[in-house]
Scaffold this motif. Structure first.
Motif, mmCIF file in Angstrom:
data_model
loop_
_atom_site.group_PDB
_atom_site.id
_atom_site.type_symbol
_atom_site.label_atom_id
_atom_site.label_comp_id
_atom_site.label_asym_id
_atom_site.label_seq_id
_atom_site.Cartn_x
_atom_site.Cartn_y
_atom_site.Cartn_z
ATOM 1 N N VAL A 165 3.878 5.102 4.167
ATOM 2 C CA VAL A 165 2.801 5.948 4.689
ATOM 3 C C VAL A 165 3.298 7.338 5.056
ATOM 4 N N THR A 166 2.561 8.354 4.585
ATOM 5 C CA THR A 166 2.833 9.720 4.993
ATOM 6 C C THR A 166 2.466 9.880 6.466
ATOM 7 N N PHE B 174 -3.956 -2.049 11.809
ATOM 8 C CA PHE B 174 -4.235 -3.149 10.884
ATOM 9 C C PHE B 174 -3.087 -4.161 10.875
ATOM 10 N N ALA B 175 -2.056 -3.898 11.712
ATOM 11 C CA ALA B 175 -0.886 -4.773 11.843
ATOM 12 C C ALA B 175 -0.092 -4.891 10.535
ATOM 13 N N VAL B 176 -0.066 -3.807 9.750
ATOM 14 C CA VAL B 176 0.688 -3.805 8.493
ATOM 15 C C VAL B 176 2.060 -3.162 8.730
ATOM 16 N N PRO B 177 3.154 -3.874 8.454
ATOM 17 C CA PRO B 177 4.487 -3.269 8.588
ATOM 18 C C PRO B 177 4.582 -2.011 7.713
ATOM 19 N N GLU B 178 5.190 -0.938 8.232
ATOM 20 C CA GLU B 178 5.187 0.322 7.485
ATOM 21 C C GLU B 178 6.508 1.074 7.605
ATOM 22 N N VAL B 179 6.749 1.907 6.601
ATOM 23 C CA VAL B 179 7.799 2.915 6.661
ATOM 24 C C VAL B 179 7.087 4.262 6.606
ATOM 25 N N VAL B 180 7.440 5.164 7.514
ATOM 26 C CA VAL B 180 6.806 6.483 7.566
ATOM 27 C C VAL B 180 7.622 7.461 6.720
ATOM 28 N N CYS B 181 6.923 8.180 5.843
ATOM 29 C CA CYS B 181 7.577 9.060 4.876
ATOM 30 C C CYS B 181 7.157 10.510 5.094
ATOM 31 N N ALA C 163 0.839 -1.208 0.000
ATOM 32 C CA ALA C 163 0.000 0.000 0.000
ATOM 33 C C ALA C 163 0.872 1.256 0.000
ATOM 34 N N LEU C 164 0.457 2.245 -0.784
ATOM 35 C CA LEU C 164 1.110 3.554 -0.780
ATOM 36 C C LEU C 164 0.090 4.582 -0.307
#
Length: 374
Positions: free
Chosen positions: A260-261, A272-279, A189-190
């Protein structure tokens, strides 16, 4: 508890409309004959409130836009005060939206109206000077971030009430519905934000990563107010990129990871327990100003709440396709990273769920204030 009390709620954004609607439903459970009047949106109206003004007519973002619309803003304030006086509420409930709501709070206090503020302005990040006035004007502050209770108590000697975070129950509900399939490939997801200015800064960098992960489908959560052609121009050269509209939660439910912004989306993704990178990337001037004005260790709510680096934050010059590629690779392929993140996400959800349903708890405090029990 006596019934048929009059409640006046003010929310000025989509998130306030969502949380306000859940609060209204809970208030109606406690007080079936409640007379509820609101500024908000379709969700609050559907929950059973009389909608006076839609948040679409209130949202002015950025310094220039606010200046250009000052006359409208002052007209809205004047109209709001007249409408509150005519309605004579037993309690006024202000939901986030501090630029407008704190002005109303100051005025309403002078009128002797009881005030509950639900979802605190983020004064711990900036404009801390507002707290003195808030403490004088607000009868009950209901906070949704666990560290805010300590912040107000330790720094301002103000006993506020932590009710839990209303997104927990919203997301639990969203996870129960049927799930549309967006792709045969695993999905990334973006979430590049909601305004053209921020999308055009971040999305091209995010899209560059898709070339390094050809076995994945990258799906952009499109902002409802931005036209398709804007996204089409950005994604046309990428084979494994598409977008969806008004389906962000469905997208997150089936994503292996997300870019993710910063903002509430970072918290939603974690729940939602989705691994993320914050941008995050702003204009050089805005970034330099923000760096001096905003006094927080992290930019993502996930890290702020946990008070440690749970999710990687790539800020300004660090937000590059190369760095994103490296971090996304870790989230997808490094088992230790995945395990640690899963444990931290579980602890985050536990922290935000303490005390049960946030909307139900908030409604009890609001109804008590309407009945003069506080």
């Amino acid at each position: 508890m006596s019934t048929g009390k009059k409640y006046y709620l003010i929310a000025g954004e989509a998130s306030g409309d969502l949380h306000g609607s859940n609060l209204i439903r809970e208030l109606r459970r406690l007080d079936a004959n409640a007379d509820i009047r609101c500024w908000g949106g379709d969700k609050m109206e559907a929950a059973g409130a009389t909608l006076v003004k839609h948040y679409r007519d209130l949202a002015f973002m950025g310094f220039t836009e606010v200046l250009m619309n000052l006359r409208t803003i002052f007209r809205n304030l004047a109209f709001c005060k007249e409408d509150i006086l005519a309605f004579k509420p037993d309690v006024l409930v202000l939901i986030d939206y501090p630029g407008f709501n704190l002005r109303i709070a100051k005025w309403a206090k002078q009128q002797g109206i009881r005030i509950v503020y639900y979802i605190s302005p983020q004064v711990w990040a900036w404009k801390e000077g507002r707290v003195k006035m808030m403490k004088q004007c607000i009868d009950k502050m209901l906070v949704i971030l666990p560290f805010e209770k300590d912040y107000y108590r330790d720094r301002w000697n103000w006993d506020v009430t932590y009710v839990g975070h209303p997104l927990v129950e919203v997301i639990e509900k969203a996870q129960a519905g049927p799930l549309p399939s967006f792709s045969d490939k695993p999905v990334i997801a973006l979430l590049p934000g909601s305004r053209k200015q921020e999308i055009s800064k971040k999305l091209p960098i995010m899209l560059g990563v898709s070339r390094h992960f050809p076995d994945y489908q990258f799906i952009v959560a499109r902002a409802p107010g931005v036209e398709d052609s804007f996204y089409d121009a950005l994604i046309q050269e990428y084979n494994n990129v598409s977008y969806v509209t008004n389906q962000t939660y469905d997208l997150l439910r089936q994503s292996k990871a997300a870019l993710v912004t910063s903002g509430t989306a970072t918290l939603e993704t974690a729940l939602f327990a989705v691994p993320e990178v914050v941008c995050y990337k702003g204009s050089p001037i805005s970034y330099e100003i923000a760096k001096r004005v905003i006094k927080i260790k992290y930019i993502s709510l996930v890290n702020l709440i946990m008070d440690k680096l749970v999710v990687t934050e790539l800020i300004q010059h660090d937000l590059t396709t190369e760095n994103l590629k490296r971090e996304l690779g870790k989230l997808l392929n490094d088992e230790k990273t995945k395990e640690t993140l899963a444990a931290d996400y579980a602890a985050l959800k536990d922290l935000l769920s303490r005390g049960g349903n946030a909307s139900a708890k908030a409604a009890v405090h609001v109804a008590a204030m309407a009945n003069g029990e506080v």
